[in-house]
Design a protein around this motif. Structure first.
Motif, PDB file in Angstrom:
ATOM      1  N   ARG A  13      22.001 -18.903  10.034  1.00  7.55           N
ATOM      2  CA  ARG A  13      21.263 -17.999   9.434  1.00  7.55           C
ATOM      3  C   ARG A  13      20.746 -18.583   7.837  1.00  7.55           C
ATOM      4  N   ARG A  14      19.545 -18.386   7.634  1.00  7.25           N
ATOM      5  CA  ARG A  14      19.060 -18.923   6.399  1.00  7.25           C
ATOM      6  C   ARG A  14      18.433 -17.709   5.498  1.00  7.25           C
ATOM      7  N   THR A  15      18.326 -17.586   4.565  1.00  8.12           N
ATOM      8  CA  THR A  15      17.754 -16.775   3.608  1.00  8.12           C
ATOM      9  C   THR A  15      16.729 -17.624   2.681  1.00  8.12           C
TER      10      THR A  15
ATOM     11  N   GLU B 217      14.954 -13.411   5.618  1.00 11.12           N
ATOM     12  CA  GLU B 217      16.080 -13.981   6.306  1.00 11.12           C
ATOM     13  C   GLU B 217      15.765 -14.092   8.023  1.00 11.12           C
TER      14      GLU B 217
END
Length: 87
Positions: free
Chosen positions: A13-15, A80
């Motif tokens: 997961r990357r924001t 996101e």
């Protein structure tokens, strides 16, 4: 760090904040990328013109192993993303 990992998949997961870049990186495995939020994302690839995509919440894209790119949040709100890498 991975959100989840087992012998078959790894979930990342990357924001990205507005204007933030992921940095140039290469995907080592085939993956499905899921946009958890809507937004504008500029994709930069080596030896190619940058292109800006409009992401829709829940949108899905296939990524081939060996894909090299840099992602930049071109919008005004955080984006996101979740990558599900196949092992």
């Amino acid at each position: 760090p991975a959100e989840f990992e087992n012998e078959r998949v790894r979930v990342l997961r990357r924001t990205l904040q507005p204007g933030e870049s992921s940095g140039m990186h290469t995907h080592a495995a085939n993956a499905v990328a899921v946009a958890m939020t809507a937004g504008e994302l500029t994709v930069r690839r080596p030896a190619a013109q940058p292109r800006t995509l409009t992401l829709h919440e829940g949108g899905v894209q296939w990524l081939e192993a060996g894909t090299t790119h840099d992602l930049v949040n071109a919008g005004a709100a955080p984006i996101e993303l979740v990558d599900v890498e196949l092992k």
